[in-house]
Design a protein around this motif. Structure first.
Motif, mmCIF file in Angstrom:
data_model
loop_
_atom_site.group_PDB
_atom_site.id
_atom_site.type_symbol
_atom_site.label_atom_id
_atom_site.label_comp_id
_atom_site.label_asym_id
_atom_site.label_seq_id
_atom_site.Cartn_x
_atom_site.Cartn_y
_atom_site.Cartn_z
ATOM 1 N N UNK A 384 58.377 49.104 35.962
ATOM 2 C CA UNK A 384 57.600 49.226 37.228
ATOM 3 C C UNK A 384 56.676 47.616 37.325
ATOM 4 N N UNK A 385 56.717 47.194 38.064
ATOM 5 C CA UNK A 385 55.875 45.646 38.291
ATOM 6 C C UNK A 385 54.098 46.271 38.145
ATOM 7 N N UNK A 386 53.551 45.884 36.886
ATOM 8 C CA UNK A 386 51.818 46.124 37.286
ATOM 9 C C UNK A 386 51.297 45.434 37.947
ATOM 10 N N UNK A 387 50.107 45.847 39.299
ATOM 11 C CA UNK A 387 49.613 44.735 39.818
ATOM 12 C C UNK A 387 48.176 45.713 39.091
ATOM 13 N N UNK A 388 46.637 44.815 38.892
ATOM 14 C CA UNK A 388 45.395 45.331 39.534
ATOM 15 C C UNK A 388 44.870 45.567 40.402
ATOM 16 N N UNK A 389 44.043 46.864 40.428
ATOM 17 C CA UNK A 389 44.591 46.939 41.817
ATOM 18 C C UNK A 389 42.376 48.103 41.260
ATOM 19 N N UNK A 390 41.847 47.834 40.472
ATOM 20 C CA UNK A 390 41.072 48.657 39.925
ATOM 21 C C UNK A 390 39.411 48.262 40.085
ATOM 22 N N UNK A 391 38.439 48.651 40.762
ATOM 23 C CA UNK A 391 37.072 47.005 40.707
ATOM 24 C C UNK A 391 36.034 48.128 40.002
ATOM 25 N N UNK A 392 36.028 47.764 38.807
ATOM 26 C CA UNK A 392 35.186 48.548 37.839
ATOM 27 C C UNK A 392 33.825 47.451 37.132
ATOM 28 N N UNK A 393 32.779 47.804 37.641
ATOM 29 C CA UNK A 393 31.840 46.898 36.700
ATOM 30 C C UNK A 393 31.058 48.577 34.992
ATOM 31 N N UNK A 394 31.428 47.282 33.935
ATOM 32 C CA UNK A 394 30.426 48.001 33.014
ATOM 33 C C UNK A 394 29.398 47.031 32.684
ATOM 34 N N UNK A 395 27.801 47.763 32.956
ATOM 35 C CA UNK A 395 26.772 46.807 32.888
ATOM 36 C C UNK A 395 25.475 47.475 31.699
ATOM 37 N N UNK A 396 25.711 46.620 30.351
ATOM 38 C CA UNK A 396 25.569 47.363 29.834
ATOM 39 C C UNK A 396 25.741 47.751 28.204
ATOM 40 N N UNK A 397 24.906 49.285 28.104
ATOM 41 C CA UNK A 397 25.452 50.148 27.410
ATOM 42 C C UNK A 397 24.890 51.503 28.099
ATOM 43 N N UNK A 398 24.358 51.720 29.969
ATOM 44 C CA UNK A 398 23.917 53.055 30.459
ATOM 45 C C UNK A 398 24.629 53.116 32.248
ATOM 46 N N UNK A 399 25.166 51.849 32.188
ATOM 47 C CA UNK A 399 25.732 51.974 34.317
ATOM 48 C C UNK A 399 27.250 51.497 34.597
ATOM 49 N N UNK A 400 28.094 52.585 35.233
ATOM 50 C CA UNK A 400 28.978 52.066 35.357
ATOM 51 C C UNK A 400 29.308 52.694 37.026
ATOM 52 N N UNK A 401 30.452 51.693 37.153
ATOM 53 C CA UNK A 401 30.197 51.262 38.722
ATOM 54 C C UNK A 401 32.075 51.501 38.945
ATOM 55 N N UNK A 402 32.170 52.064 40.259
ATOM 56 C CA UNK A 402 33.809 52.149 40.906
ATOM 57 C C UNK A 402 33.795 52.433 41.777
ATOM 58 N N UNK A 403 34.387 51.785 42.636
ATOM 59 C CA UNK A 403 34.607 51.437 43.702
ATOM 60 C C UNK A 403 35.902 51.192 44.129
ATOM 61 N N UNK A 404 34.959 50.443 45.346
ATOM 62 C CA UNK A 404 36.505 49.500 46.623
ATOM 63 C C UNK A 404 35.716 48.177 46.474
ATOM 64 N N UNK A 405 35.274 47.314 46.128
ATOM 65 C CA UNK A 405 34.534 46.052 46.182
ATOM 66 C C UNK A 405 35.195 44.742 45.656
#
Length: 495
Positions: A384-405
């Motif tokens: 299959x051909x890969x394409x990135x669709x993820x929207x994630x943020x790793x902020x410092x060592x305590x915060x994480x974000x997962x969403x549609x943005x």
């Protein structure tokens, strides 16, 4: 379509005595009521299984809203499970976007006739297809330019899944295009926030009951025939990868027994107000999730790792990331390469900012088309051909974000978006590990700025030998030329 007041329905009270309720109560034992539990779903198969399990375990209500809900294998399977849930008395509310989901299938009307199912379409135009739809779109461009890009599933008001995945084969590893994506399964204090957001969208004037749209109704499509179709579909799928995964999954038992390895912390659901779809200028920008995220990113002190399918930082974003680097924050960003991007104009606009970001010390990676192939082959045959669709943020060592943005003008200013900000060191580390896996030399091109001022792309082949390219990898000259030309169009806020 003209605004029309529709029946208002709100989230039902969560059950207290169902297996799902008892399992969540068990896993939350001893936890503060102010905390939420998080469990990442970082591969397509587990993300499908989680949705199927929640649908099958629901006893009171299922609320779903999606930008894309395809009429394909995954769409058929989940719709079949929703119908079975409605047949056992579960109230189902399904909200889909009009642009992302072309509601033209007459079977939809049969579903909406079910006493326990309601289907609404967000911000639609009057025509369903052909010339009339094109005219309606042209006449209403200012309104329909605002799309509902949200992804959210709520089961009994007790558990939710949000993240980047739409409902379509590609998002669940069943397509010639493999979307690398992330969702999060959450319980606890985040759920009242999610129920409130869903109700606001569901009851908004731009959410139109599907029966108000001009579908080609066919009286032969009855609920009984739809149930027969569902039974046949489920029987035909008995030997599929999805059916095998569902049979082998222990998630239902783990949820009931409280054995899902949730990580606990404070949660904040970031969601655009549905009024954004009306293009009103009086909505405070502070209510936009993109603006809220920007403020959070300004507070980073050590590291910032971002995956963004569409990444057009603009002047403001470029200043943010280069400024963080000057303050000692290590910034790394993964986005699509020209070969893995499905929108050339997006890549062209992003490419204008690469050199400035790299010169400031920002690390840039672009996904290779074969990324994730080995992990996919664990269950699915063929390439299959890969394409990135993820929207994630790793902020410092305590915060994480997962969403549609996405980090582009359309996500920040035009579309309505959603995502979950999680204050938990383990989730932060899991997202960081996933980022590290995706930017490995066999998965992504490291973009580098040479002393000459030109760019180079560095990666490794399957034998570990270094690959170096001096123009956009895995592309033809006409793709590069088209992206370059389109990238200079003054339409960043629209892409």
């Amino acid at each position: 379509m003209p605004a029309k007041q529709r029946p208002v329905t709100v989230s039902l009270e969560p059950p207290s005595d169902s297996p799902l309720a008892e399992g969540i109560r068990g896993v939350a034992a001893g936890k503060s009521d102010e905390l939420s539990g998080f469990h990442l779903l970082d591969d397509g198969l587990s993300a499908f299984v989680a949705r199927a399990v929640l649908i099958e375990e629901a006893t009171v209500s299922l609320d779903l809203k999606y930008y894309i809900y395809e009429d394909d294998n995954v769409g058929h399977l989940l719709t079949s499970l929703l119908l079975r849930a409605a047949d056992r008395g579960v109230r189902v509310r399904l909200l889909v976007d009009d642009l992302g989901t072309r509601v033209v299938n007459p079977w939809i009307l049969a579903l909406d006739r079910h006493p326990n199912m309601q289907i609404r379409v967000f911000n639609p135009v009057g025509g369903r297809s052909g010339f009339r739809r094109a005219l309606e779109q042209a006449a209403n461009f200012g309104r329909i330019n605002h799309r509902m890009h949200n992804k959210l599933l709520l089961a009994d008001g007790l558990a939710m899944i949000t993240g980047g995945r739409n409902i379509a084969d590609g998002y669940f590893s069943r397509s010639s295009v493999e979307f690398l994506d992330v969702d999060v399964l959450a319980v606890g204090e985040a759920l009242p926030q999610a129920r409130k957001v869903f109700d606001e969208y569901w009851n908004h004037l731009v959410s139109v009951q599907v029966t108000e749209l001009l579908l080609d109704e066919d009286d032969t499509h009855t609920l009984d025939e739809l149930r027969k179709r569902t039974r046949k579909l489920l029987a035909d799928e008995q030997d599929s990868e999805f059916a095998r995964a569902l049979k082998q999954s222990k998630m239902a038992a783990a949820l009931a027994d409280g054995d899902i390895p949730f990580q606990w912390g404070k949660a904040r659901l970031l969601a655009d107000p549905p009024e954004k779809a009306l293009g009103k200028d009086d909505i405070p920008r502070d209510e936009y999730p993109g603006v809220q995220l920007e403020k959070i990113l300004h507070g980073a002190t050590e590291r910032l790792k971002i995956t963004a399918a569409y990444f057009i930082p603009g002047v403001i974003g470029t200043e943010l990331f280069t400024g963080l680097e000057k303050q000692g924050v290590k910034v790394g960003i993964l986005t699509n390469s020209l070969s893995s991007n499905d929108v050339a104009i997006v890549h062209g606009a992003y490419a204008r900012y690469r050199k400035r970001l790299l010169a400031a010390g920002v690390d840039l990676w672009e996904l290779r088309t074969q990324a994730g192939e080995e992990r996919r082959k664990q269950w699915f045959h063929g390439e299959s051909k890969a394409t990135l669709h993820a929207k994630t943020f790793v902020i410092d060592h305590n915060l994480g974000f997962v969403g549609s943005i996405n980090l582009d003008g359309r996500s920040l200013l035009q579309n309505t978006e959603i995502g979950l900000l999680m204050d938990n060191a383990e989730i932060n580390q899991q997202l960081n590990s996933l980022f590290t896996e995706w930017v490995a030399p066999d998965s992504a091109w490291s973009v580098q700025l040479l002393d000459s001022g030109n760019l180079a792309w560095r990666a490794e082949d399957k034998d570990g030998d270094t690959l170096i390219k001096h123009r956009e990898p895995e592309t033809h000259w006409w793709q590069r030329t088209l992206a370059w030309l389109l990238g200079w169009l003054p339409v960043e806020s629209q892409i």
